[in-house]
Motif scaffolding. Structure first.
Motif, PDB file in Angstrom:
ATOM      1  N   ALA A 169      -9.423  12.128  19.134  1.00 50.56           N
ATOM      2  CA  ALA A 169     -10.671  12.021  19.901  1.00 50.56           C
ATOM      3  C   ALA A 169     -10.739  10.659  20.600  1.00 50.56           C
ATOM      4  N   GLU A 170     -10.075   9.660  20.021  1.00 52.84           N
ATOM      5  CA  GLU A 170     -10.027   8.327  20.621  1.00 52.84           C
ATOM      6  C   GLU A 170      -8.861   8.158  21.588  1.00 52.84           C
ATOM      7  N   THR A 171      -7.709   8.727  21.243  1.00 54.17           N
ATOM      8  CA  THR A 171      -6.492   8.477  22.031  1.00 54.17           C
ATOM      9  C   THR A 171      -6.247   9.508  23.118  1.00 54.17           C
ATOM     10  N   GLY A 172      -6.839  10.680  22.966  1.00 58.80           N
ATOM     11  CA  GLY A 172      -6.444  11.810  23.789  1.00 58.80           C
ATOM     12  C   GLY A 172      -5.271  12.496  23.100  1.00 58.80           C
ATOM     13  N   PRO A 173      -4.733  13.540  23.723  1.00 59.21           N
ATOM     14  CA  PRO A 173      -3.648  14.287  23.078  1.00 59.21           C
ATOM     15  C   PRO A 173      -2.456  13.398  22.711  1.00 59.21           C
ATOM     16  N   ILE A 174      -1.989  13.553  21.483  1.00 61.57           N
ATOM     17  CA  ILE A 174      -0.815  12.820  21.024  1.00 61.57           C
ATOM     18  C   ILE A 174       0.405  13.696  21.266  1.00 61.57           C
ATOM     19  N   LEU A 175       1.338  13.158  22.016  1.00 62.34           N
ATOM     20  CA  LEU A 175       2.549  13.896  22.382  1.00 62.34           C
ATOM     21  C   LEU A 175       3.668  13.711  21.360  1.00 62.34           C
ATOM     22  N   LYS A 176       3.702  12.519  20.755  1.00 61.43           N
ATOM     23  CA  LYS A 176       4.761  12.198  19.802  1.00 61.43           C
ATOM     24  C   LYS A 176       4.286  11.078  18.892  1.00 61.43           C
ATOM     25  N   ILE A 177       4.721  11.111  17.637  1.00 60.77           N
ATOM     26  CA  ILE A 177       4.422  10.043  16.672  1.00 60.77           C
ATOM     27  C   ILE A 177       5.729   9.427  16.212  1.00 60.77           C
ATOM     28  N   GLU A 178       5.758   8.103  16.187  1.00 66.58           N
ATOM     29  CA  GLU A 178       6.865   7.361  15.575  1.00 66.58           C
ATOM     30  C   GLU A 178       6.314   6.682  14.337  1.00 66.58           C
ATOM     31  N   ASN A 179       6.622   7.211  13.156  1.00 72.93           N
ATOM     32  CA  ASN A 179       6.220   6.558  11.922  1.00 72.93           C
ATOM     33  C   ASN A 179       7.131   5.365  11.716  1.00 72.93           C
ATOM     34  N   LEU A 180       6.530   4.180  11.586  1.00 71.53           N
ATOM     35  CA  LEU A 180       7.317   2.962  11.527  1.00 71.53           C
ATOM     36  C   LEU A 180       7.757   2.615  10.112  1.00 71.53           C
ATOM     37  N   GLY A 181       6.898   2.867   9.141  1.00 71.77           N
ATOM     38  CA  GLY A 181       7.267   2.604   7.759  1.00 71.77           C
ATOM     39  C   GLY A 181       7.523   1.144   7.453  1.00 71.77           C
ATOM     40  N   THR A 182       7.020   0.232   8.281  1.00 71.90           N
ATOM     41  CA  THR A 182       7.178  -1.191   8.009  1.00 71.90           C
ATOM     42  C   THR A 182       5.829  -1.806   7.728  1.00 71.90           C
ATOM     43  N   GLY A 183       5.833  -2.946   7.129  1.00 70.01           N
ATOM     44  CA  GLY A 183       4.598  -3.623   6.801  1.00 70.01           C
ATOM     45  C   GLY A 183       4.188  -3.321   5.371  1.00 70.01           C
ATOM     46  N   LEU A 184       3.418  -4.226   4.814  1.00 63.94           N
ATOM     47  CA  LEU A 184       3.007  -4.093   3.423  1.00 63.94           C
ATOM     48  C   LEU A 184       1.507  -3.903   3.273  1.00 63.94           C
ATOM     49  N   ASN A 185       0.749  -4.104   4.354  1.00 58.00           N
ATOM     50  CA  ASN A 185      -0.705  -4.143   4.239  1.00 58.00           C
ATOM     51  C   ASN A 185      -1.420  -2.889   4.695  1.00 58.00           C
ATOM     52  N   ALA A 240       0.861  -1.190   0.000  1.00 56.17           N
ATOM     53  CA  ALA A 240       0.000   0.000   0.000  1.00 56.17           C
ATOM     54  C   ALA A 240       0.899   1.243   0.000  1.00 56.17           C
ATOM     55  N   PRO A 241       0.487   2.322  -0.691  1.00 59.39           N
ATOM     56  CA  PRO A 241       1.299   3.551  -0.674  1.00 59.39           C
ATOM     57  C   PRO A 241       1.448   4.072   0.748  1.00 59.39           C
ATOM     58  N   SER A 242       2.642   4.460   1.113  1.00 62.55           N
ATOM     59  CA  SER A 242       2.953   4.877   2.479  1.00 62.55           C
ATOM     60  C   SER A 242       2.555   6.334   2.740  1.00 62.55           C
ATOM     61  N   ILE A 243       2.159   6.596   3.981  1.00 60.84           N
ATOM     62  CA  ILE A 243       1.855   7.951   4.440  1.00 60.84           C
ATOM     63  C   ILE A 243       2.333   8.073   5.880  1.00 60.84           C
ATOM     64  N   THR A 244       2.762   9.259   6.257  1.00 63.22           N
ATOM     65  CA  THR A 244       3.098   9.505   7.655  1.00 63.22           C
ATOM     66  C   THR A 244       1.878  10.088   8.353  1.00 63.22           C
ATOM     67  N   PHE A 245       1.898  10.081   9.655  1.00 61.43           N
ATOM     68  CA  PHE A 245       0.783  10.639  10.418  1.00 61.43           C
ATOM     69  C   PHE A 245       0.565  12.106  10.041  1.00 61.43           C
ATOM     70  N   ASP A 246       1.641  12.855   9.885  1.00 61.73           N
ATOM     71  CA  ASP A 246       1.522  14.270   9.521  1.00 61.73           C
ATOM     72  C   ASP A 246       0.952  14.464   8.121  1.00 61.73           C
ATOM     73  N   GLY A 247       0.990  13.422   7.285  1.00 64.76           N
ATOM     74  CA  GLY A 247       0.421  13.490   5.952  1.00 64.76           C
ATOM     75  C   GLY A 247      -1.084  13.321   5.916  1.00 64.76           C
ATOM     76  N   PHE A 248      -1.676  12.908   7.037  1.00 64.67           N
ATOM     77  CA  PHE A 248      -3.132  12.781   7.113  1.00 64.67           C
ATOM     78  C   PHE A 248      -3.790  14.154   7.063  1.00 64.67           C
ATOM     79  N   PRO A 249      -4.995  14.248   6.508  1.00 66.37           N
ATOM     80  CA  PRO A 249      -5.757  15.496   6.631  1.00 66.37           C
ATOM     81  C   PRO A 249      -5.989  15.807   8.114  1.00 66.37           C
ATOM     82  N   PRO A 250      -6.046  17.077   8.466  1.00 67.23           N
ATOM     83  CA  PRO A 250      -6.251  17.444   9.879  1.00 67.23           C
ATOM     84  C   PRO A 250      -7.469  16.771  10.512  1.00 67.23           C
ATOM     85  N   GLY A 251      -8.539  16.570   9.747  1.00 64.65           N
ATOM     86  CA  GLY A 251      -9.734  15.927  10.295  1.00 64.65           C
ATOM     87  C   GLY A 251      -9.489  14.490  10.720  1.00 64.65           C
TER      88      GLY A 251
END
Length: 128
Positions: free
Chosen positions: A21-37, A3-14
């Motif tokens: 809204a599910e996790t609460g405030p996100i303090l840090k993101i680690e984009n893993l870039g692994t996996g094919l699915n 699947a084409p890769s995207i980082t969390f920051d590449g998501f639309p703001p919505g």
């Protein structure tokens, strides 16, 4: 084909807002870039802990695999991470799972993971 890769920051703001809204405030993101699915594989460090995020575009031909993963999750949680939430927003389908310590398994001949995989299949046999 992965699947084409995207980082969390590449998501639309919505999408990011729907996840927070599910996790609460996100303090840090680690984009893993692994996996094919999935297009997104990331660890979200939140005030409540760490959540594994996995996402695909909602119209991707493999999105049904994420739904199947969610459907079976209640039956495999003794051996697999628990699904914490599922968000569909702005054409993205994102799942949040509890995190576990681990790494990708090596199933090549002679690998010690083969025996572990057989034990796992034996454990799932009663579910089938």
């Amino acid at each position: 084909m992965p699947a084409p890769s995207i980082t969390f920051d590449g998501f639309p703001p919505g999408v990011r807002s729907a996840i927070e809204a599910e996790t609460g405030p996100i303090l840090k993101i680690e984009n893993l870039g692994t996996g094919l699915n999935s297009s997104l594989s990331a660890l979200a460090h939140t005030t409540g802990g760490v959540v594994f995020l996995k996402g695909l575009r909602a119209d991707h031909r493999w999105v049904w695999t994420q739904q199947r993963e969610a459907d079976i999750n209640p039956y495999v949680t003794p051996l697999a991470p628990r699904l914490l939430f599922h968000v569909v927003a702005y054409d993205w389908d994102v799942r949040g799972f509890e995190t576990i310590d681990g790494h990708h398994a090596d199933y090549s001949p002679g690998s010690p993971f083969a025996a572990v995989a057989v034990c796992g299949m034996d454990a799932f046999a009663p579910v089938a």
